[in-house]
Structure formats: C-alpha cells, structure tokens
Design a protein around this motif. Structure first.
Motif, PDB file in Angstrom:
ATOM      1  N   THR A 182       1.015  -1.219  -0.040  1.00 59.00           N
ATOM      2  CA  THR A 182      -0.076  -0.027  -0.131  1.00 59.00           C
ATOM      3  C   THR A 182       0.611   1.369   0.008  1.00 59.00           C
ATOM      4  OG1 THR A 182      -1.809  -1.250   1.021  1.00 59.00           O
ATOM      5  CG2 THR A 182      -1.881   1.191   1.536  1.00 59.00           C
ATOM      6  N   THR A 183       0.534   2.012  -0.869  1.00 59.89           N
ATOM      7  CA  THR A 183       1.116   3.391  -0.987  1.00 59.89           C
ATOM      8  C   THR A 183       0.078   4.663  -0.421  1.00 59.89           C
ATOM      9  OG1 THR A 183       2.578   2.918  -2.703  1.00 59.89           O
ATOM     10  CG2 THR A 183       2.476   5.211  -2.290  1.00 59.89           C
ATOM     11  N   VAL A 184       0.767   5.391   0.478  1.00 60.48           N
ATOM     12  CA  VAL A 184      -0.101   6.496   0.793  1.00 60.48           C
ATOM     13  C   VAL A 184       0.683   7.960   0.478  1.00 60.48           C
ATOM     14  CG1 VAL A 184      -1.161   7.566   2.888  1.00 60.48           C
ATOM     15  CG2 VAL A 184      -1.447   5.191   2.729  1.00 60.48           C
ATOM     16  N   GLU A 185      -0.201   8.622  -0.058  1.00 57.93           N
ATOM     17  CA  GLU A 185       0.394  10.061  -0.199  1.00 57.93           C
ATOM     18  C   GLU A 185      -0.584  11.004   0.320  1.00 57.93           C
ATOM     19  OE1 GLU A 185       1.687  10.837  -4.075  1.00 57.93           O
ATOM     20  OE2 GLU A 185       2.109  12.973  -3.612  1.00 57.93           O
ATOM     21  N   TRP A 186       0.004  11.781   1.250  1.00 61.93           N
ATOM     22  CA  TRP A 186      -0.917  12.973   1.956  1.00 61.93           C
ATOM     23  C   TRP A 186      -0.607  14.442   1.218  1.00 61.93           C
ATOM     24  CZ3 TRP A 186      -4.100  12.016   5.820  1.00 61.93           C
ATOM     25  CH2 TRP A 186      -3.932  10.682   6.728  1.00 61.93           C
ATOM     26  N   GLY A 187      -1.695  15.195   1.207  1.00 62.55           N
ATOM     27  CA  GLY A 187      -1.433  16.464   0.599  1.00 62.55           C
ATOM     28  C   GLY A 187      -2.953  16.557  -0.494  1.00 62.55           C
ATOM     29  N   ALA A 188      -3.661  15.597  -0.488  1.00 68.40           N
ATOM     30  CA  ALA A 188      -4.744  15.852  -1.340  1.00 68.40           C
ATOM     31  C   ALA A 188      -6.093  16.435  -0.792  1.00 68.40           C
ATOM     32  CB  ALA A 188      -5.361  14.281  -1.553  1.00 68.40           C
ATOM     33  N   GLU A 189      -6.839  16.714  -1.757  1.00 68.84           N
ATOM     34  CA  GLU A 189      -8.045  17.612  -1.206  1.00 68.84           C
ATOM     35  C   GLU A 189      -9.181  16.630  -0.524  1.00 68.84           C
ATOM     36  OE1 GLU A 189      -9.248  20.743  -3.546  1.00 68.84           O
ATOM     37  OE2 GLU A 189      -7.258  21.658  -3.038  1.00 68.84           O
ATOM     38  N   SER A 190      -9.276  15.281  -1.016  1.00 67.86           N
ATOM     39  CA  SER A 190     -10.113  14.520  -0.384  1.00 67.86           C
ATOM     40  C   SER A 190      -9.473  12.966  -0.478  1.00 67.86           C
ATOM     41  CB  SER A 190     -11.407  14.406  -1.360  1.00 67.86           C
ATOM     42  OG  SER A 190     -11.223  14.167  -2.489  1.00 67.86           O
ATOM     43  N   ASP A 191     -10.098  12.172   0.351  1.00 65.45           N
ATOM     44  CA  ASP A 191      -9.563  10.920   0.284  1.00 65.45           C
ATOM     45  C   ASP A 191      -9.898  10.124  -0.969  1.00 65.45           C
ATOM     46  OD1 ASP A 191      -8.016  11.348   2.846  1.00 65.45           O
ATOM     47  OD2 ASP A 191      -9.803  10.511   3.983  1.00 65.45           O
ATOM     48  N   SER A 192      -9.119   9.224  -1.324  1.00 66.37           N
ATOM     49  CA  SER A 192      -9.318   8.302  -2.526  1.00 66.37           C
ATOM     50  C   SER A 192      -8.633   6.930  -2.377  1.00 66.37           C
ATOM     51  CB  SER A 192      -9.161   9.126  -3.724  1.00 66.37           C
ATOM     52  OG  SER A 192      -7.694   9.125  -4.022  1.00 66.37           O
ATOM     53  N   VAL A 193      -9.191   6.023  -2.653  1.00 62.41           N
ATOM     54  CA  VAL A 193      -8.700   4.456  -2.322  1.00 62.41           C
ATOM     55  C   VAL A 193      -8.791   3.746  -3.489  1.00 62.41           C
ATOM     56  CG1 VAL A 193      -8.422   2.698  -0.719  1.00 62.41           C
ATOM     57  CG2 VAL A 193      -9.532   4.651  -0.146  1.00 62.41           C
ATOM     58  N   VAL A 194      -7.728   3.179  -4.182  1.00 62.50           N
ATOM     59  CA  VAL A 194      -7.692   2.423  -5.172  1.00 62.50           C
ATOM     60  C   VAL A 194      -7.261   1.078  -4.907  1.00 62.50           C
ATOM     61  CG1 VAL A 194      -6.996   1.893  -7.596  1.00 62.50           C
ATOM     62  CG2 VAL A 194      -7.581   4.190  -6.989  1.00 62.50           C
ATOM     63  N   LEU A 195      -7.893   0.013  -4.996  1.00 52.15           N
ATOM     64  CA  LEU A 195      -7.577  -1.429  -4.369  1.00 52.15           C
ATOM     65  C   LEU A 195      -7.479  -2.214  -5.736  1.00 52.15           C
ATOM     66  CD1 LEU A 195      -6.597  -3.591  -2.491  1.00 52.15           C
ATOM     67  CD2 LEU A 195      -9.006  -3.677  -2.141  1.00 52.15           C
ATOM     68  N   ASP A 196      -6.355  -2.879  -6.000  1.00 49.98           N
ATOM     69  CA  ASP A 196      -6.117  -3.592  -7.323  1.00 49.98           C
ATOM     70  C   ASP A 196      -6.755  -2.992  -8.533  1.00 49.98           C
ATOM     71  OD1 ASP A 196      -4.697  -5.429  -6.020  1.00 49.98           O
ATOM     72  OD2 ASP A 196      -6.339  -6.485  -5.290  1.00 49.98           O
ATOM     73  N   PHE A 226      -4.871  -3.655   6.344  1.00 45.06           N
ATOM     74  CA  PHE A 226      -4.932  -2.672   7.299  1.00 45.06           C
ATOM     75  C   PHE A 226      -3.507  -2.679   8.032  1.00 45.06           C
ATOM     76  CE2 PHE A 226      -9.341  -2.275   6.347  1.00 45.06           C
ATOM     77  CZ  PHE A 226      -9.747  -1.076   6.485  1.00 45.06           C
ATOM     78  N   ALA A 227      -2.768  -3.504   7.936  1.00 46.30           N
ATOM     79  CA  ALA A 227      -1.493  -3.249   8.577  1.00 46.30           C
ATOM     80  C   ALA A 227      -0.767  -2.771   7.628  1.00 46.30           C
ATOM     81  CB  ALA A 227      -0.788  -4.813   8.938  1.00 46.30           C
ATOM     82  N   ALA A 228      -0.496  -2.768   6.269  1.00 43.45           N
ATOM     83  CA  ALA A 228      -0.077  -2.131   5.382  1.00 43.45           C
ATOM     84  C   ALA A 228      -0.393  -0.570   5.383  1.00 43.45           C
ATOM     85  CB  ALA A 228      -0.062  -2.793   4.125  1.00 43.45           C
ATOM     86  N   LEU A 229      -1.761  -0.454   5.620  1.00 42.59           N
ATOM     87  CA  LEU A 229      -2.418   1.161   5.530  1.00 42.59           C
ATOM     88  C   LEU A 229      -1.870   1.744   6.774  1.00 42.59           C
ATOM     89  CD1 LEU A 229      -4.216   2.979   4.033  1.00 42.59           C
ATOM     90  CD2 LEU A 229      -6.158   2.073   5.571  1.00 42.59           C
ATOM     91  N   ALA A 230      -1.814   1.086   7.836  1.00 40.08           N
ATOM     92  CA  ALA A 230      -1.479   1.811   9.241  1.00 40.08           C
ATOM     93  C   ALA A 230       0.156   2.129   9.054  1.00 40.08           C
ATOM     94  CB  ALA A 230      -1.526   0.912  10.403  1.00 40.08           C
ATOM     95  N   ALA A 231       0.843   1.412   8.651  1.00 45.66           N
ATOM     96  CA  ALA A 231       2.384   1.541   8.315  1.00 45.66           C
ATOM     97  C   ALA A 231       2.498   2.835   7.341  1.00 45.66           C
ATOM     98  CB  ALA A 231       2.948   0.345   8.239  1.00 45.66           C
ATOM     99  N   ALA A 232       1.900   2.586   6.194  1.00 41.69           N
ATOM    100  CA  ALA A 232       2.251   3.565   5.116  1.00 41.69           C
ATOM    101  C   ALA A 232       2.029   4.694   5.588  1.00 41.69           C
ATOM    102  CB  ALA A 232       1.728   3.010   3.946  1.00 41.69           C
ATOM    103  N   ALA A 233       0.447   5.000   6.222  1.00 41.02           N
ATOM    104  CA  ALA A 233      -0.294   6.131   6.380  1.00 41.02           C
ATOM    105  C   ALA A 233       0.590   7.013   7.525  1.00 41.02           C
ATOM    106  CB  ALA A 233      -1.678   6.108   6.877  1.00 41.02           C
TER     107      ALA A 233
END
Ligand code: ATP
Length: 324
Positions: A45-59, A109-116
């Motif tokens: 999972t890659t997380v990048e902050w700084g967006a105007e709204s949250d978006s999630v793309v899975l596969d 969610f483990a990957a999301l927690a660590a990346a975020a």
C-alpha cells in the motif's frame, strides 16, 4: 513537497481465533488470539498525503461505499494522531484474494497503518502500530509482526495490542486449500456480530477459547507440534459451531471444504501429521511441518479443487519506501 510512503504487510491465519468483540467502538476482542503470519499472501500500500479528498484504489479499482468509508475512517485516526487536516491518496494491491476468508483485511490494514503513519512522519512503536492497525481490522494488529503473534484481548485501548512470540523450533508451515476465492456473502464483521448477538453457543465459545489460548501458549513454549495442531483444529471447529447456532445460521462451508477436512484426517492416519483450520470463508488452511509441505500440497492438489498454495512463516510489516 510530497509526503508519501509504501508499506508491505503479510496476512496471518489465526490458530486461536478472534471471533467477536466486547467493544465495537474501539475494536476490543472478546478473547485473545494467536496467529501465524504467512509469506505467501501480502498487501502493498502506498499513501500520499496532501490531497483535497481521500481516495482509495484497490487492485486498480476505486473503492466506494462501506469499503471506502472503512479506509477513510481509519485515515481520520491517523489525521488525529498527526494533527493534520489534509487528505490522502491510497493505492493498494493485494496478492491475496480480497474478502475470501484469506485475511486480506489483516494485511490490508497493517500495510495501511504503516504507510499512512510513515508518510505523515508519525513515529510509532510496533506495539502502538498494532493498536492503530487493530482499529482498521482486528486481525491486522497481528500482521504487524512476523511468524507467531499474539493479540492480547486487553481491557482498554492501550492494553489490546499484539506482539510476536518466539517459535522455539516448531518448524511450522501452512498449505492453503483454496476451495473458492470469490467474495464471501457475509463479511467477517457482520458474521461475528450476528454470532455474538444470537448464538446460544457464543458464551461457550468465549469460555473455551480463553482456555485454548493459555493451553496454546504452553504448547508453543514446549514446541509441542501435536498439541499446537490439535488446539488449532478444535478451536476453529468450535468457532464454526458457534456460527451454526446463530439466527439465521452462518455457514461458510462448501462441499469441497468438507472433502479437504476429510483429507486432513486421512493424512494423519497415514502418518503425515497435519491439522486444519478455517476462517470466515470456505477455504481450508492446513498446518503442517515444513518437511511435510510437499506431501500435503500434492494430496490437496489431487482433490482437484480451485487451487492450492504453500506458505512458510512470513515477516512483519515493513515500510519499503518513504519520502517527505
Ligand atoms: P478475514 O479472513 O480476516 O475475514 P477477509 O479479507 O476475508 O478477511 P473481511 O474481514 O470481510 O474479509 O475484510 C475484507 C474487507 O477488507 C474488504 O472488503 C475491504 O473492505 C477490506 N480490505 C481488504 N484489503 C484491503 C486493502 N488492501 N486496503 C484497504 N482495505 C482492504
């Protein structure tokens, strides 16, 4: 300036199950659990902050509805921790089929927690990372760690965390008999809640699983493979028994699940010591020694079911790339 990080986490299969919460608001489980993290299935999972709204793309597909809200609610927790108000772009890949009872939510969610948190430069201890991951998906707390991990039920937010336990030479491996990799019809969350609320067998499950947990810790410490296997199988069967008692009954089993369970019994009789466990899905995971991995895999393959995967213990979560 970007604030981006990528993390990889592996899924885990519980040998002593988590089934039911005592507090849904902060995801406190009714009982402690113990799992084996697998090297065969992972989430990146890659997380990048700084967006105007949250978006999630899975596969490759944009998440919406409850799947998306689950991630944005989790990002709210990270925003609170990091005292920030911007939003995040999340891109994730599961090597494990999603929502098939193969613990995609654990690695997810483990990957999301660590990346975020890495992307937001929030420095958490592994224990605190497991507490955070728990709030995305209970079993994700255990995927923070490699090999065998316990998740202590705890009595409040701070005491409900996971930690690794040393394998004193059990030499564990797992064969996953994929009966159906399709999406389950009832989510783990909904099914465990229904069981807890309506099954007269649920209190008995909680009581016996507490005993199983302490017995399992003892068996692991003694490197007693047979006892670890027996507890693994009986704990899973009792969890499924509690589901059958729900109104309406919950059953994830398919005819091929039963064929695999019978095979496991036959293998034991013929001297290949292995034990079965099942989660919220029709797939059967078979615990065995490394030396028996090929024998068990070949026997499952001969059943001509949807698929078979072999796995050794996998590593804990790792941030593979961070830039700010
Ligand atoms: P388990 O075996 O623990 O029951 P599961 O994946 O089979 O896990 P659920 O617990 O119902 O089933 O969780 C599946 C849900 O987890 C998906 O529908 C999705 O909302 C979420 N999920 C899975 N992978 C990811 C990911 N990589 N990133 C974010 N959310 C994810």
């Amino acid at each position: 300036m970007t604030a981006r990080a990528t993390a990889v986490a592996h899924s885990n299969i519980a040998l002593i199950k988590y089934w039911g919460k005592r507090d849904t608001a902060i995801a406190l489980p009714a009982t402690s659990s113990l799992s084996l993290t697998l090297d065969a299935y992972l989430t990146r999972t890659t997380v990048e902050w700084g967006a105007e709204s949250d978006s999630v793309v899975l596969d490759g597909s944009r998440l919406n509805g409850e799947a998306e809200s689950r991630v944005t609610r989790f990002l709210d927790l990270v925003r609170r921790l990091g005292d920030r108000s911007d939003h995040a772009t999340v891109v994730s890949h599961n090597s494990v089929p999603t929502a098939a009872g193969l613990a995609s939510s654990a690695s997810g969610f483990a990957a999301l927690a660590a990346a975020a948190t890495a992307a937001a430069r929030i420095d958490l201890t592994p224990r605190d990372l497991s507490i955070l991951a728990r709030k995305g998906s209970g079993s994700a707390a255990r995927s923070v760690f490699g090999g065998l991990a316990v998740w202590h039920a705890g009595t409040d937010d701070a005491s409900s965390f996971a930690e690794p336990i040393v394998d004193p030479g059990l030499d564990l491996a797992m064969v996953v008999a994929v009966v159906d990799a399709g999406t389950k019809t009832i989510s783990s969350r909904a099914a465990m809640q229904l069981t807890a609320e309506t099954s007269p067998y649920y209190p008995a499950w909680v009581e016996s699983s507490r005993t199983d947990f302490t017995d399992m810790l003892d068996a692991v410490a003694r490197a007693d493979f047979t006892r670890v296997g027996e507890l693994t199988e009986s704990n899973a069967m009792r969890m499924h028994a509690s589901m059958l008692g729900a109104t309406p009954p919950v059953s994830y089993w398919q005819p091929d699940s039963v064929r695999v369970l019978q095979l496991v019994r036959d293998l034991r009789v013929s001297g290949t010591e292995c034990y079965a466990t099942m989660d919220a899905g029709p797939n059967v995971k078979i615990l065995c020694r490394r030396t028996h991995l090929d024998t068990v895999r070949d026997a499952v393959a001969a059943l001509d079911i949807a698929g078979v995967t072999t796995s050794l213990p996998g590593p804990g979560v790792a941030v593979s790339q961070a830039e700010t």
